[in-house]
Design a protein around this motif. Sequence first.
Motif, mmCIF file in Angstrom:
data_model
loop_
_atom_site.group_PDB
_atom_site.id
_atom_site.type_symbol
_atom_site.label_atom_id
_atom_site.label_comp_id
_atom_site.label_asym_id
_atom_site.label_seq_id
_atom_site.Cartn_x
_atom_site.Cartn_y
_atom_site.Cartn_z
ATOM 1 N N TRP A 1 0.833 -1.219 0.000
ATOM 2 C CA TRP A 1 0.000 0.000 0.000
ATOM 3 C C TRP A 1 0.861 1.260 0.000
ATOM 4 O O TRP A 1 0.636 2.182 -0.800
ATOM 5 C CB TRP A 1 -0.922 -0.045 1.208
ATOM 6 N N SER B 1 1.338 3.818 -3.178
ATOM 7 C CA SER B 1 0.979 5.224 -2.974
ATOM 8 C C SER B 1 2.172 6.133 -3.239
ATOM 9 O O SER B 1 2.023 7.208 -3.834
ATOM 10 C CB SER B 1 0.463 5.431 -1.550
ATOM 11 N N THR C 1 -2.994 -0.826 -5.800
ATOM 12 C CA THR C 1 -3.288 0.447 -5.131
ATOM 13 C C THR C 1 -2.888 1.666 -5.960
ATOM 14 O O THR C 1 -3.507 2.723 -5.847
ATOM 15 C CB THR C 1 -2.555 0.520 -3.778
ATOM 16 N N VAL D 1 -4.925 5.534 -6.377
ATOM 17 C CA VAL D 1 -4.338 6.753 -5.804
ATOM 18 C C VAL D 1 -3.964 7.732 -6.914
ATOM 19 O O VAL D 1 -4.162 8.949 -6.784
ATOM 20 C CB VAL D 1 -3.102 6.401 -4.956
ATOM 21 N N MET E 1 -6.062 6.954 -1.169
ATOM 22 C CA MET E 1 -5.330 5.962 -0.373
ATOM 23 C C MET E 1 -6.290 5.126 0.473
ATOM 24 O O MET E 1 -6.068 3.926 0.676
ATOM 25 C CB MET E 1 -4.311 6.656 0.518
ATOM 26 N N TRP F 1 -6.822 5.104 9.821
ATOM 27 C CA TRP F 1 -6.584 6.077 8.750
ATOM 28 C C TRP F 1 -7.510 7.288 8.917
ATOM 29 O O TRP F 1 -7.095 8.434 8.713
ATOM 30 C CB TRP F 1 -6.791 5.410 7.403
#
Length: 252
Positions: free
Chosen positions: A65, A69, A127, A131, A177, A234
């Motif tokens: 992740w 990102s 991911t 993003v 994200m 988060w």
Amino acid sequence: MPSYAWSALSVAIVVIFWQMASTWLVDPMFLPAPLAVLNGAGQMLVEGTLTQSILVSMMRILSGWFLGSAIAIPIGLAVGVSPVARHLVDPFIHFFRFVPAIALVTLFIIWFGVGEMSKIILIAYATAFIVMVNTASGVSSISQDKLNAARCLGANERQVFFKVMIPASLPSIYVGMRLALASSFLVIAAAEMLAADAGLGYIIWTSRLYFQVDWMFAAIIALGLLGFATDRLWRLLGRTLLKRYLRGVTGY
């Protein structure tokens, strides 16, 4: 009634219906009761299997992740700011983001082996495009009046980028994200089912050999709880450290 009480009530109702279905409607061999799943989770905890699997899966998820990102945010910023970069990169972004990461599991194993690298890169792939698109969308939607106002106040292009564009695009980056985090959990389950000797996906896949459906349910619930907890953390980060930039974004 407090909001968390409503949430607890809804969970309790679902568990009760689950228990009733397992008792009267479905063979417990196919749908084990909540207590049977809890017992299976307890067995794995005593053996250390569940704890180890949770740690291994979370390491893979968070590594992929963050890597995805870290790659996607600069590209998304460049695409959102520069028309030339957009025309150069757009065909690849909008092609590969529709190629599911699950379809590439076997290919990534061939390229990067069965170790950690293939799984982390696969999650990064899953991911990155989410993003990237959110970041580019956030930058390109900044009001031109806001940019012109900064220039009128004496800001040069570097200052406009770092002090206006990046702060204004943080809500889009943050949401991107958060959405990408769910994709990370989806991909890790598939990757661990095909090429792993540890992890929650590995437990789900190997439990079928002994028809330990309670272990399958325990691992599936563990994935859901880990995802829920990570998402809450988060959100907490957004509401505290990034509160200045994320007004109205962390409401849900």
